[in-house]
Enzyme design. Sequence first.
Site, PDB file in Angstrom:
ATOM      1  N   ARG A 170      31.166  15.622  34.303  1.00  0.00           N
ATOM      2  CA  ARG A 170      30.671  15.793  32.947  1.00  0.00           C
ATOM      3  C   ARG A 170      29.850  14.581  32.504  1.00  0.00           C
ATOM      4  O   ARG A 170      28.858  14.715  31.801  1.00  0.00           O
ATOM      5  CB  ARG A 170      31.854  16.043  32.004  1.00  0.00           C
ATOM      6  CG  ARG A 170      31.458  16.727  30.717  1.00  0.00           C
ATOM      7  CD  ARG A 170      32.681  17.189  29.941  1.00  0.00           C
ATOM      8  NE  ARG A 170      33.094  18.521  30.342  1.00  0.00           N
ATOM      9  CZ  ARG A 170      34.348  18.900  30.499  1.00  0.00           C
ATOM     10  NH1 ARG A 170      35.316  18.040  30.336  1.00  0.00           N
ATOM     11  NH2 ARG A 170      34.634  20.131  30.831  1.00  0.00           N
ATOM     12  N   GLY A 171      30.239  13.393  32.921  1.00  0.00           N
ATOM     13  CA  GLY A 171      29.495  12.185  32.563  1.00  0.00           C
ATOM     14  C   GLY A 171      28.083  12.199  33.107  1.00  0.00           C
ATOM     15  O   GLY A 171      27.128  11.828  32.411  1.00  0.00           O
TER      16      GLY A 171
END
Length: 423
Positions: A362-363
Amino acid sequence: MAGLLGTSSAAALLSSPSISSSSSPKASIRALSFNPGHTQGRRFYGGIGLPSKKGRSHFSISNVATEISPAQEQAQKLSKENQRPVYPFAAIVGQDEMKLCLLLNVIDPKIGGVMIMGDRGTGKSTTVRSLVDLLPEITVVAADPFNSDPEDPESMGMEVREKLIKGEQLPTLKVKINMVDLPLGATEDRVCGTIDIEKALTEGVKAFEPGLLAKANRGILYVDEVNLLDDHLVDVLLDSAASGWNTVEREGISISHPARFILIGSGNPEEGELRPQLLDRFGMHAQVGTVRDAELRVKIVEERARFDKNPKEFRETYKADQEKLQEQITAARSCLSKVVIDHELRVKISKVCAELNVDGLRGDIVTNRAAKALAALKGRDTVTSEDIAVVIPNCLRHRLRKDPLESIDSGLLVIEKFYEVFS
């Protein structure tokens, strides 16, 4: 972060061509009429009807769209003119990091929202609510309580999708992106929606009453003091944020509707931390500190006093700046799809995430999207390493913690690793 941006560069960001108007959709009620004599029914899951078991009564879907009379339209207009005035976004002094995170999420809602944490009385709630004036318009299906997108079947309500399958014409209109406040004391029924039992007893029909999640679809859901939110409501938000759908199970009926929203939360870290599962759902994290410069503090106090004395006149003085910001946001949204980021830069972003031991991908995804949104805001079609340097601390700092008892890093660790990789 504030040092990276700087007051002059933040001001330079805010300048480009746009459109802004608002209209009110027709009110709509979706009713489920009870047919006691029938032996075969249908259950609805995400807009798909499945036959139910024989021998059980069922609820058939019927439409009850209420037309808005000219008198009601005039009343709504007067209500809008006399509603509580909102502090202009352009009038907010300082807090560049928070303002930039909010603007990037408006430009690209897929970034996934922003968590704003900081001291008491630093303008967190004021800044978020001031965003209302800048929100651009979207096209929705008229008289639909879920703000369905006529071009995207995945974000359509059950009823609208059935009309599309039948080949019916979908009436559309333009409305501003909706911002919904989620109060801490809200009940689960109010958030998710419920069945109107009173109507079932008096009229023989069971009407589904859409909740706040339905209203927030394709809009913004704002939770003030999000770290004080009850656990059962956190679970509801986690479920909807993960799937993009809200399913209501009430009185033997299953109703699903789209619930895709930008989640914005604010809070004071002294009052408690968020559960790691919910914290990870926020695309970006902004830290807000108390202004220490005496001259700047005086300016903030004077501006607030002017607003409290005559809100309408104060808003007029910032009208040109607000319109300029609206134009810039609209231009950025329109050119966002054309912005590209080199493969080499993508590899370096992922290398930073890997070396910081960030869980999941997700980062990486959020950093790429935020950097592209920033380039679009600056009027460019190519992402530079400077764009990444500005957004990467906000995208990664809240994903570094392995121990929930640790405090969130200020972003220095992310910046150090960024310069190590990108140099």
